[in-house]
Design an enzyme around this catalytic site. Sequence first.
Site, PDB file in Angstrom:
ATOM      1  N   CYS A 104       0.866  -1.177   0.000  1.00  0.00           N
ATOM      2  CA  CYS A 104       0.000   0.000   0.000  1.00  0.00           C
ATOM      3  C   CYS A 104       0.902   1.226   0.000  1.00  0.00           C
ATOM      4  O   CYS A 104       1.737   1.388   0.885  1.00  0.00           O
ATOM      5  CB  CYS A 104      -0.875  -0.049   1.259  1.00  0.00           C
ATOM      6  N   CYS A 130     -10.869  14.335   5.582  1.00  0.00           N
ATOM      7  CA  CYS A 130     -11.752  13.349   6.223  1.00  0.00           C
ATOM      8  C   CYS A 130     -11.479  13.352   7.733  1.00  0.00           C
ATOM      9  O   CYS A 130     -10.321  13.317   8.158  1.00  0.00           O
ATOM     10  CB  CYS A 130     -11.527  11.954   5.631  1.00  0.00           C
ATOM     11  N   CYS A 171      -9.279  10.573   9.576  1.00  0.00           N
ATOM     12  CA  CYS A 171      -8.016  10.171   8.937  1.00  0.00           C
ATOM     13  C   CYS A 171      -6.825  10.999   9.424  1.00  0.00           C
ATOM     14  O   CYS A 171      -6.879  12.234   9.435  1.00  0.00           O
ATOM     15  CB  CYS A 171      -8.166  10.313   7.421  1.00  0.00           C
ATOM     16  N   GLY A 205      -2.825  10.480   1.046  1.00  0.00           N
ATOM     17  CA  GLY A 205      -3.016  11.228  -0.199  1.00  0.00           C
ATOM     18  C   GLY A 205      -4.220  10.793  -0.987  1.00  0.00           C
ATOM     19  O   GLY A 205      -4.803   9.741  -0.746  1.00  0.00           O
ATOM     20  N   GLU A 206      -4.613  11.657  -1.940  1.00  0.00           N
ATOM     21  CA  GLU A 206      -5.767  11.373  -2.792  1.00  0.00           C
ATOM     22  C   GLU A 206      -5.248  11.123  -4.215  1.00  0.00           C
ATOM     23  O   GLU A 206      -4.874  12.069  -4.923  1.00  0.00           O
ATOM     24  CB  GLU A 206      -6.736  12.571  -2.725  1.00  0.00           C
ATOM     25  N   SER A 227      -7.776   3.944  -4.673  1.00  0.00           N
ATOM     26  CA  SER A 227      -8.842   4.333  -3.747  1.00  0.00           C
ATOM     27  C   SER A 227      -9.036   5.844  -3.765  1.00  0.00           C
ATOM     28  O   SER A 227      -8.070   6.604  -3.711  1.00  0.00           O
ATOM     29  CB  SER A 227      -8.456   3.876  -2.345  1.00  0.00           C
ATOM     30  N   SER A 284     -14.160   5.471  -1.173  1.00  0.00           N
ATOM     31  CA  SER A 284     -14.350   5.633   0.274  1.00  0.00           C
ATOM     32  C   SER A 284     -15.716   6.275   0.471  1.00  0.00           C
ATOM     33  O   SER A 284     -15.872   7.486   0.302  1.00  0.00           O
ATOM     34  CB  SER A 284     -13.242   6.511   0.848  1.00  0.00           C
ATOM     35  N   LEU A 285     -16.692   5.460   0.802  1.00  0.00           N
ATOM     36  CA  LEU A 285     -18.070   5.963   0.902  1.00  0.00           C
ATOM     37  C   LEU A 285     -18.361   6.392   2.338  1.00  0.00           C
ATOM     38  O   LEU A 285     -18.696   7.539   2.595  1.00  0.00           O
ATOM     39  CB  LEU A 285     -19.040   4.868   0.422  1.00  0.00           C
ATOM     40  N   HIS A 286     -18.262   5.465   3.256  1.00  0.00           N
ATOM     41  CA  HIS A 286     -18.346   5.728   4.703  1.00  0.00           C
ATOM     42  C   HIS A 286     -19.670   6.283   5.212  1.00  0.00           C
ATOM     43  O   HIS A 286     -19.804   6.578   6.408  1.00  0.00           O
ATOM     44  CB  HIS A 286     -17.209   6.644   5.186  1.00  0.00           C
ATOM     45  N   ASN A 300     -10.055   2.758  12.599  1.00  0.00           N
ATOM     46  CA  ASN A 300      -8.867   2.773  13.427  1.00  0.00           C
ATOM     47  C   ASN A 300      -8.865   4.074  14.206  1.00  0.00           C
ATOM     48  O   ASN A 300      -8.901   5.136  13.603  1.00  0.00           O
ATOM     49  CB  ASN A 300      -7.635   2.769  12.509  1.00  0.00           C
TER      50      ASN A 300
HETATM   51  N1  SAH Z   1      -7.748   9.465  -0.447  1.00  0.00           N
HETATM   52  C1  SAH Z   1      -8.057   8.111  -0.804  1.00  0.00           C
HETATM   53  C2  SAH Z   1      -6.985   7.109  -0.433  1.00  0.00           C
HETATM   54  C3  SAH Z   1      -6.327   7.231   0.910  1.00  0.00           C
HETATM   55  S1  SAH Z   1      -7.239   6.773   2.313  1.00  0.00           S
HETATM   56  C4  SAH Z   1      -9.411   7.713  -0.261  1.00  0.00           C
HETATM   57  O1  SAH Z   1     -10.035   8.524   0.429  1.00  0.00           O
HETATM   58  O2  SAH Z   1      -9.882   6.630  -0.563  1.00  0.00           O
HETATM   59  C5  SAH Z   1      -7.364   5.026   2.216  1.00  0.00           C
HETATM   60  C6  SAH Z   1      -8.556   4.450   2.940  1.00  0.00           C
HETATM   61  O3  SAH Z   1      -8.347   4.447   4.365  1.00  0.00           O
HETATM   62  C7  SAH Z   1      -9.823   5.226   2.712  1.00  0.00           C
HETATM   63  O4  SAH Z   1     -10.909   4.361   2.527  1.00  0.00           O
HETATM   64  C8  SAH Z   1      -9.941   6.007   4.002  1.00  0.00           C
HETATM   65  O5  SAH Z   1     -11.220   6.490   4.159  1.00  0.00           O
HETATM   66  C9  SAH Z   1      -9.487   4.981   5.002  1.00  0.00           C
HETATM   67  N2  SAH Z   1      -9.115   5.488   6.313  1.00  0.00           N
HETATM   68  C10 SAH Z   1      -8.443   6.600   6.617  1.00  0.00           C
HETATM   69  N3  SAH Z   1      -8.296   6.735   7.943  1.00  0.00           N
HETATM   70  C11 SAH Z   1      -8.900   5.674   8.502  1.00  0.00           C
HETATM   71  C12 SAH Z   1      -9.101   5.231   9.825  1.00  0.00           C
HETATM   72  N4  SAH Z   1      -8.679   5.958  10.870  1.00  0.00           N
HETATM   73  N5  SAH Z   1      -9.774   4.064  10.017  1.00  0.00           N
HETATM   74  C13 SAH Z   1     -10.223   3.347   8.976  1.00  0.00           C
HETATM   75  N6  SAH Z   1     -10.066   3.702   7.702  1.00  0.00           N
HETATM   76  C14 SAH Z   1      -9.416   4.854   7.459  1.00  0.00           C
END
Ligand code: SAH
Length: 349
Positions: free
Chosen positions: A104, A115, A118, A158-159, A190, A213-215, A289
């Site tokens: 990764c 977010c 994160c 990063g995005e 992602s 990343s929907l959430h 996490n």
């Molecule tokens: N920017 C991209 C890729 C990086 S984040 C994205 O948003 O997808 C990678 C993944 O980890 C994403 O699904 C993000 O939402 C998730 N993520 C980030 N912090 C997290 C945390 N504390 N617990 C669980 N997932 C997390």
Amino acid sequence: MNEIIGMDITELEGVMQLIGEPKYRAKQLFSWFHNKLIWDYNQMSNLSIGLRKKLVSSYEIAPIKMADKLVSSIDSTTKYLFELEDGNIIESVLMKYKHGNSVCISTQVGCRMGCKFCASTIDGLVRNLTVAEMLAQVYSIALDTKERVSNVVLMGSGEPLERLDITTKFIKLINMEEGQNIGTRHITVSTCGLVNSILELAQLKLQITLAISLHAACDDRRKQIMPIAKKYNIAQVLDACNVYTDITSRRVSFEYALIQNNNDSLEDAHALGRLLKGMLCHVNLIPVNTVNESRFICTTDEGIRKFYEVLKSYNIETTVRRTLGQDIDAACGQLRRRYLLEAKDRGEC
Ligand code: SAH
């Protein structure tokens, strides 16, 4: 400085022409960089001494340095911290599976998507990584383990869709037969849901896996935890995913981090089920996490199981992600952040 590592064979042919060397040298150079993973010109035994000298003087390479490496004692997940030429620190994770080694990688130093759960985004975006810096994370881990990397996920800090050009160039180079030859089906990108870039990516018809990343299953909730939801609503994101699937025939993967008393109720599960029912997709439930700076805590095992059952009742393929490397801060951006805070305490920055 490292731009030459981010060049494809045609671009390297251009370099050869510029420095008065035959075209075929480009392939040889590409093979050293991307197949043999050697970045020291003086070790490139099939290149003439003259060419090596020209490369040393005009195309200097500054490899990334391993600043730290942590191996989980629970599973074999390994977290790497790399120092870039300008002193910035990035992190990458190696996960060993039966089907091979998955890496990764980070795509940016920090992130500006904001977010709330994160760690990567707390201090914002510092800069984009170059193609070479993205490749170097994979190559350094392959060299360290002496094992082939079979899967790459762009899911670190990063995005990746903010700079689609850099990301697609990385995919092109890591996929090259003359290099590491990692199949596009073994690459996952992602995104937090940058709709325009998803549509652009679809047109490229790559066979990569797109992870979203929907959430959250409703816009109000999503806006509370993901600022990008103010720009693109869920309907727009899903429309773009459908276009992606129509064009590529690839199943989209949705990431859903379960956060206690936030997005983890049974109503949320039903709303998600209704939203995704019938789509060619897969849902990955991730126990969130906990990041020191945020107040989010993870859903109980029982809560996760119930959420999972609801999605299954809508015939949605669902998995619960194993929480790997819990003892080594393996969640996005956590380790880098701890490293930087410790450096600050020591008065280093
Ligand atoms: N920017 C991209 C890729 C990086 S984040 C994205 O948003 O997808 C990678 C993944 O980890 C994403 O699904 C993000 O939402 C998730 N993520 C980030 N912090 C997290 C945390 N504390 N617990 C669980 N997932 C997390």
